[in-house]
Design a protein around this motif. Structure first.
Motif, PDB file in Angstrom:
ATOM      1  N   GLN A   8       0.842  -1.187   0.000  1.00 24.76           N
ATOM      2  CA  GLN A   8       0.000   0.000   0.000  1.00 24.76           C
ATOM      3  C   GLN A   8       0.879   1.240   0.000  1.00 24.76           C
ATOM      4  OE1 GLN A   8      -2.462   0.270   3.503  1.00 24.76           O
ATOM      5  NE2 GLN A   8      -0.806  -0.272   4.866  1.00 24.76           N
ATOM      6  N   VAL A   9       0.328   2.299  -0.557  1.00 28.57           N
ATOM      7  CA  VAL A   9       0.999   3.594  -0.567  1.00 28.57           C
ATOM      8  C   VAL A   9       0.205   4.504   0.358  1.00 28.57           C
ATOM      9  CG1 VAL A   9       1.717   5.564  -1.956  1.00 28.57           C
ATOM     10  CG2 VAL A   9       1.785   3.259  -2.936  1.00 28.57           C
ATOM     11  N   ILE A  10       0.878   5.083   1.326  1.00 26.53           N
ATOM     12  CA  ILE A  10       0.230   5.939   2.307  1.00 26.53           C
ATOM     13  C   ILE A  10       0.775   7.350   2.144  1.00 26.53           C
ATOM     14  CG2 ILE A  10      -0.159   6.331   4.768  1.00 26.53           C
ATOM     15  CD1 ILE A  10       0.579   3.274   5.074  1.00 26.53           C
ATOM     16  N   ASN A  11      -0.135   8.309   1.961  1.00 28.60           N
ATOM     17  CA  ASN A  11       0.267   9.710   1.868  1.00 28.60           C
ATOM     18  C   ASN A  11       0.166  10.302   3.260  1.00 28.60           C
ATOM     19  OD1 ASN A  11       0.898  12.264   1.104  1.00 28.60           O
ATOM     20  ND2 ASN A  11      -0.832  12.538  -0.258  1.00 28.60           N
ATOM     21  N   LYS A  12       1.318  10.558   3.854  1.00 29.94           N
ATOM     22  CA  LYS A  12       1.380  11.042   5.223  1.00 29.94           C
ATOM     23  C   LYS A  12       2.086  12.391   5.248  1.00 29.94           C
ATOM     24  CE  LYS A  12       2.421   7.499   8.088  1.00 29.94           C
ATOM     25  NZ  LYS A  12       3.248   6.748   9.035  1.00 29.94           N
ATOM     26  N   ASP A  13       1.327  13.440   5.515  1.00 29.78           N
ATOM     27  CA  ASP A  13       1.909  14.784   5.614  1.00 29.78           C
ATOM     28  C   ASP A  13       2.707  15.169   4.374  1.00 29.78           C
ATOM     29  OD1 ASP A  13       0.849  15.003   8.206  1.00 29.78           O
ATOM     30  OD2 ASP A  13       2.637  14.086   9.088  1.00 29.78           O
ATOM     31  N   ALA A  15       4.358  13.269   2.368  1.00 33.30           N
ATOM     32  CA  ALA A  15       5.385  12.282   2.016  1.00 33.30           C
ATOM     33  C   ALA A  15       4.704  10.933   1.832  1.00 33.30           C
ATOM     34  CB  ALA A  15       6.434  12.199   3.107  1.00 33.30           C
ATOM     35  N   ARG A  16       5.116  10.216   0.820  1.00 34.75           N
ATOM     36  CA  ARG A  16       4.521   8.906   0.564  1.00 34.75           C
ATOM     37  C   ARG A  16       5.375   7.808   1.186  1.00 34.75           C
ATOM     38  NH1 ARG A  16       3.583  11.581  -4.523  1.00 34.75           N
ATOM     39  NH2 ARG A  16       1.356  11.883  -4.793  1.00 34.75           N
ATOM     40  N   THR A  17       4.700   6.932   1.910  1.00 33.11           N
ATOM     41  CA  THR A  17       5.334   5.770   2.506  1.00 33.11           C
ATOM     42  C   THR A  17       4.779   4.528   1.820  1.00 33.11           C
ATOM     43  OG1 THR A  17       5.442   6.881   4.647  1.00 33.11           O
ATOM     44  CG2 THR A  17       5.708   4.511   4.654  1.00 33.11           C
ATOM     45  N   ALA A  36       5.690 -11.139   6.877  1.00 26.34           N
ATOM     46  CA  ALA A  36       6.743 -10.200   7.260  1.00 26.34           C
ATOM     47  C   ALA A  36       6.403  -8.825   6.688  1.00 26.34           C
ATOM     48  CB  ALA A  36       8.090 -10.682   6.734  1.00 26.34           C
ATOM     49  N   LYS A  37       6.865  -7.780   7.331  1.00 24.82           N
ATOM     50  CA  LYS A  37       6.532  -6.408   6.936  1.00 24.82           C
ATOM     51  C   LYS A  37       7.792  -5.628   6.569  1.00 24.82           C
ATOM     52  CE  LYS A  37       2.251  -6.797   8.681  1.00 24.82           C
ATOM     53  NZ  LYS A  37       1.236  -7.318   7.860  1.00 24.82           N
ATOM     54  N   ASP A  38       7.601  -4.649   5.695  1.00 29.74           N
ATOM     55  CA  ASP A  38       8.672  -3.731   5.316  1.00 29.74           C
ATOM     56  C   ASP A  38       8.017  -2.399   4.970  1.00 29.74           C
ATOM     57  OD1 ASP A  38      11.264  -2.832   4.585  1.00 29.74           O
ATOM     58  OD2 ASP A  38      10.826  -3.239   2.486  1.00 29.74           O
ATOM     59  N   SER A  39       8.679  -1.306   5.234  1.00 28.80           N
ATOM     60  CA  SER A  39       8.158   0.002   4.823  1.00 28.80           C
ATOM     61  C   SER A  39       9.314   0.962   4.600  1.00 28.80           C
ATOM     62  CB  SER A  39       7.175   0.558   5.847  1.00 28.80           C
ATOM     63  OG  SER A  39       7.804   0.762   7.078  1.00 28.80           O
ATOM     64  N   PHE A  40       9.058   1.938   3.721  1.00 29.64           N
ATOM     65  CA  PHE A  40      10.090   2.918   3.385  1.00 29.64           C
ATOM     66  C   PHE A  40       9.431   4.132   2.742  1.00 29.64           C
ATOM     67  CE2 PHE A  40       9.523  -0.045  -0.055  1.00 29.64           C
ATOM     68  CZ  PHE A  40       9.453   0.738  -1.190  1.00 29.64           C
ATOM     69  N   TYR A  41      10.142   5.244   2.730  1.00 30.17           N
ATOM     70  CA  TYR A  41       9.667   6.452   2.060  1.00 30.17           C
ATOM     71  C   TYR A  41       9.990   6.369   0.573  1.00 30.17           C
ATOM     72  CZ  TYR A  41       8.696   8.811   6.459  1.00 30.17           C
ATOM     73  OH  TYR A  41       8.181   9.153   7.678  1.00 30.17           O
ATOM     74  N   ALA A  42       9.070   6.840  -0.248  1.00 34.07           N
ATOM     75  CA  ALA A  42       9.284   6.902  -1.692  1.00 34.07           C
ATOM     76  C   ALA A  42      10.042   8.193  -1.992  1.00 34.07           C
ATOM     77  CB  ALA A  42       7.947   6.871  -2.425  1.00 34.07           C
ATOM     78  N   VAL A  43      11.345   8.098  -2.123  1.00 34.21           N
ATOM     79  CA  VAL A  43      12.165   9.303  -2.290  1.00 34.21           C
ATOM     80  C   VAL A  43      12.743   9.471  -3.692  1.00 34.21           C
ATOM     81  CG1 VAL A  43      12.751   9.497   0.150  1.00 34.21           C
ATOM     82  CG2 VAL A  43      14.204   8.144  -1.341  1.00 34.21           C
ATOM     83  N   THR A  44      12.850   8.387  -4.461  1.00 29.34           N
ATOM     84  CA  THR A  44      13.442   8.528  -5.789  1.00 29.34           C
ATOM     85  C   THR A  44      12.418   9.096  -6.770  1.00 29.34           C
ATOM     86  OG1 THR A  44      12.841   6.313  -6.529  1.00 29.34           O
ATOM     87  CG2 THR A  44      14.950   6.542  -5.388  1.00 29.34           C
TER      88      THR A  44
END
Length: 65
Positions: A8-13, A15-17, A36-44
């Motif tokens: 999932q893509v979450i728009n938080k303030d 910034a997309r996570t 298992a879980k993983d998360s990161f900011y979409a920065v590229t």
């Protein structure tokens, strides 16, 4: 090996996570690490552009309803 189950893509303030859930399996196909879980900011720029394409598609689809 890791097998993607969901993401999932979450728009938080502004910034997309991106969060994902996956199963990790061994060479015999046995699940060794379920959900298992993983998360990161979409920065590229490439990843941000891909997300925008998906968001535009969804928004156009919603506007057509």
């Amino acid at each position: 090996m890791k097998i993607l189950r969901a993401f999932q893509v979450i728009n938080k303030d502004g910034a997309r996570t991106i969060s994902s859930t996956y199963n990790e399996i061994d060479n015999s196909g046995n699940i060794t690490k379920p959900n298992a879980k993983d998360s990161f900011y979409a920065v590229t720029p490439e990843l941000q552009a891909a997300i925008e394409v998906i968001e535009d598609y969804i928004n156009n689809r919603l506007a057509g309803e």
